[in-house]
Design an enzyme around this catalytic site. Structure first.
Site, short mmCIF file in Angstrom:
data_model
loop_
_atom_site.label_atom_id
_atom_site.label_comp_id
_atom_site.label_asym_id
_atom_site.label_seq_id
_atom_site.Cartn_x
_atom_site.Cartn_y
_atom_site.Cartn_z
N GLU A 120 -43.23 -14.76 26.19
CA GLU A 120 -42.32 -14.29 25.13
C GLU A 120 -41.67 -15.45 24.38
O GLU A 120 -41.43 -15.35 23.17
CB GLU A 120 -41.28 -13.35 25.74
N GLU A 151 -45.42 -7.65 33.37
CA GLU A 151 -44.23 -6.87 33.75
C GLU A 151 -44.59 -5.49 34.29
O GLU A 151 -43.90 -4.96 35.17
CB GLU A 151 -43.29 -6.74 32.54
#
Length: 263
Positions: free
Chosen positions: A117, A137
């Site tokens: 990210e 995730e």
């Protein structure tokens, strides 16, 4: 106590190194807070023109959020987890994305979760040929929380992003390049030299013009074309009254290298 983010100044380029190599540079709260503090200091220093972010050691850029730490926040309930974990991580990637000085990430290894990210949010990304990426995730039952559900689809397209987000599978630097996540792949030993070379290509230009371009792109990318063109016009108008514009024009006419003052 270990310094979670190392700072080194080389000329007009600041190198920030995520420094928890024994934990694959996992992003704990202290590291995120320290990174934000350093970005604030650097932004106020007019001598620094570009920021490079990399990871300590040869194994990882960052393996993502520190699961042991943020799981404790989750156990205290959604409100605490959002405040301590999600808002902190999103604040970091928003800061990087909208930073008025160019941010180059030098991805030197694993870039999973939050590490990926940061790469998505940075203005430019250069990857080692040994780097590997993932959106893992989903493997622990959560969606990405530092902006990954929003930025990756904008970079790669909805379907390609969803494949990575929903599978959690790792992917190579070559795939990251194909989907627009990184600008360039270089040999591992040449990574930082390539990042500094990219910085040199940027710092030869007016720092004000660089900042205006970043602002126009960051604000305009999610706007309609009409709104985006207005943003572009506004940034030009702010630039047109500066000394850098006159210096750039005069240098071009006089066939010399401009000497920008950043004003």
């Amino acid at each position: 106590m270990i310094n979670s983010v190392l700072y080194e100044l080389k000329g007009n380029v600041a190198l920030l190194t995520l420094n928890r190599p024994e934990k694959l540079n996992a992003l704990n709260y202290a590291m995120i807070d320290r990174l934000m503090e350093l970005l604030g200091d650097i932004e106020d220093n007019d001598q620094i023109r570009v920021v490079i972010i990399t990871g300590a050691g040869d194994r990882a850029f960052s393996a993502g959020g520190d699961i042991h730490e943020f799981s404790k926040s989750i156990k205290q309930g959604a409100e605490v987890a959002v405040k301590e974990f999600v808002r902190r991580g999103q604040g970091m990637t928003k800061r990087i994305e909208a930073y008025r000085k160019p941010v180059i990430v030098a991805v030197n290894g694993i870039a999973f979760g939050g590490g990926c990210e940061i790469t998505e949010a940075a203005h430019i990304a250069i990857a080692s040929n040994q780097s590997v990426f993932a959106k893992p995730e989903i493997n622990i039952g959560i969606p990405p929380t530092f902006g990954g559900t929003q930025r990756l689809p904008r970079l790669a397209g909805r379907k390609r992003a969803l494949e990575l987000l929903l599978s959690g599978d790792s992917f190579s630097a070559e795939h990251a390049y194909r989907i627009g996540l990184v600008n360039e792949i270089v040999s591992h030993n040449d990574l930082l030299a390539s990042a500094y070379s990219m910085a040199d290509r940027i710092t030869r230009h007016s720092p004000l013009a660089v900042s205006r371009i970043i602002t126009a792109v960051t604000r305009g990318i999610n706007s309609t074309i009409t709104e985006g063109l207005q943003i572009e016009s506004e940034q030009f108008a702010r630039m047109a009254v500066t000394e850098d514009v006159h210096e750039g024009l005069n240098a071009w006419i006089e066939r010399r290298v401009p000497e920008y003052r950043g004003c």
